[in-house]
Design an enzyme around this catalytic site. Sequence first.
Site, PDB file in Angstrom:
ATOM      1  CB  SER A 183      -0.955  -0.006   1.193  1.00 57.33           C
ATOM      2  OG  SER A 183      -0.269  -0.262   2.387  1.00 57.33           O
ATOM      3  CG  HIS A 211      -3.999  -1.241  -1.909  1.00 52.63           C
ATOM      4  ND1 HIS A 211      -4.455   0.049  -1.764  1.00 52.63           N
ATOM      5  CD2 HIS A 211      -3.589  -1.641  -0.683  1.00 52.63           C
ATOM      6  CE1 HIS A 211      -4.301   0.420  -0.508  1.00 52.63           C
ATOM      7  NE2 HIS A 211      -3.787  -0.584   0.172  1.00 52.63           N
ATOM      8  CE  LYS A 242      -7.780   0.468   1.397  1.00 52.84           C
ATOM      9  NZ  LYS A 242      -7.006  -0.440   2.210  1.00 52.84           N
TER      10      LYS A 242
HETATM   11  C1  LIG Z   1      -7.038  -0.571   3.703  1.00 49.53           C
HETATM   12  C2  LIG Z   1      -6.338  -1.844   3.963  1.00 49.53           C
HETATM   13  C3  LIG Z   1      -6.840  -2.782   4.856  1.00 49.53           C
HETATM   14  C4  LIG Z   1      -8.004  -2.481   5.748  1.00 49.53           C
HETATM   15  O1  LIG Z   1      -9.184  -2.456   5.079  1.00 49.53           O
HETATM   16  P1  LIG Z   1     -10.393  -1.597   5.663  1.00 49.53           P
HETATM   17  O2  LIG Z   1     -11.586  -2.122   4.987  1.00 49.53           O
HETATM   18  O3  LIG Z   1     -10.080  -0.180   5.331  1.00 49.53           O
HETATM   19  O4  LIG Z   1     -10.404  -1.822   7.149  1.00 49.53           O
HETATM   20  C5  LIG Z   1      -6.205  -3.994   4.964  1.00 49.53           C
HETATM   21  N1  LIG Z   1      -5.106  -4.266   4.236  1.00 49.53           N
HETATM   22  C6  LIG Z   1      -4.567  -3.372   3.389  1.00 49.53           C
HETATM   23  C7  LIG Z   1      -3.342  -3.736   2.613  1.00 49.53           C
HETATM   24  C8  LIG Z   1      -5.160  -2.131   3.237  1.00 49.53           C
HETATM   25  O5  LIG Z   1      -4.623  -1.233   2.432  1.00 49.53           O
END
Ligand SMILES: *Cc1c(COP(=O)(O)O)cnc(C)c1O
Length: 394
Positions: A183, A211, A242
């Site tokens: 990320s 992602h 996302k």
């Molecule tokens: C955003 C994210 C999460 C968490 O997901 P949420 O639904 O926002 O709690 C987990 N792993 C990665 C790699 C992320 O970027």
Amino acid sequence: MNLLESVQRGLAELDAQGLRRRLRVADSACSAHMTVDGRDIIGFASNDYLGLAAHPALVAAFGEGAERYGSGSGGSHLLGGHSRAHAKLEDELASFVGAFSDAPRALFFSTGYMANLAAMTALTGKDATIFSDALNHASLIDGARLSRAKIEIYPHADTAALAALLDASDATTKLIVTDTVFSMDGDIAPLAALVALAERHGAWLVVDDAHGFGVLGPQGRGALAAAALRSPHLVYVGTLGKAAGVAGAFVCAHETVIEWFVQRARSYIFTTAAPPAVAHAVSASLKVIGGDEGDARRAHLAELITRTRALLRATRWTPVDSHTAVQPLVIGSNEATLAVMDALDAHGLWVPAIRPPTVPAGTSRLRVSLSAAHSFDDLARLEAALVAASEASA
Ligand SMILES: *Cc1c(COP(=O)(O)O)cnc(C)c1O
């Protein structure tokens, strides 16, 4: 000792190190052009990679879901909160990403954080060892700690080092865990090599595709589909806040594994189910993601990525070699990074600074996050502002 004073000292220390974070308040829907803290800006901060967070079809589905199922689920999944909308979405998700398994089943969670706590804890325990990439997301790290398993951290994407750790391990249960797209760097894990290692060592392989889901692979079916991987060792985590533009997350694995999660995953069992309207909206999102419109949005995003790589290379700073929507520009110190962020802010551009502990000290960076909602004109604005900031700091 005055308790508040000790917390204030902690905050003052963050200020002194340029590590204090500030909340910004959005007055409009998440999109490329937003009103934030009362100002009109172009945002390069969101994870809304396909630009779906304010899509009319999803907004309509959210309302329709609320009309049909009400505002709240009323309980945990096992105690009355599991609706038809949740169940239907789980079936859809399993068929969308589940080609890696002979008998895929998906389980919906309220957040990716909670899905990752489940993925780290449900299959492990004191006798297990978790092998974790050094750059994995905080939720995986927290889940590994909560599991009480032994934790071995392997250098980022270093499958030779991981193989050596697996060889040396006599743990009865082994679990390898990795982000697919990292990320803060935007690079992709060596998934095929990780699957091979998991199979050779009888280990689970948990992949966090937060992602990649919706963005990578044919129809946006994710990182495993992109690499055409299949294995009964795989446990897939996708998030829905996302690219999918709504909220929530899911774990997909062999149906036996998922049945075990229903019995044992505490972050599934001991929490109120997300509103059914959320699941209903995600179902609508899946239709967009997997259809022609999704293809068009991914194609536009790919072109934005190509152009952004070129424009970041033209600055005096160091872009990370990323082919995903996450395009980091490493500046170095916290102060210098914040100065460039402020310079861009003066041009009406929101590009967030990422600092330790999220990234290693001395590698503070701007994280340009691209969305299919961006236009080429938005990129031109970013380029002009970066050139100006680059010259100002030379
Ligand atoms: C955003 C994210 C999460 C968490 O997901 P949420 O639904 O926002 O709690 C987990 N792993 C990665 C790699 C992320 O970027």
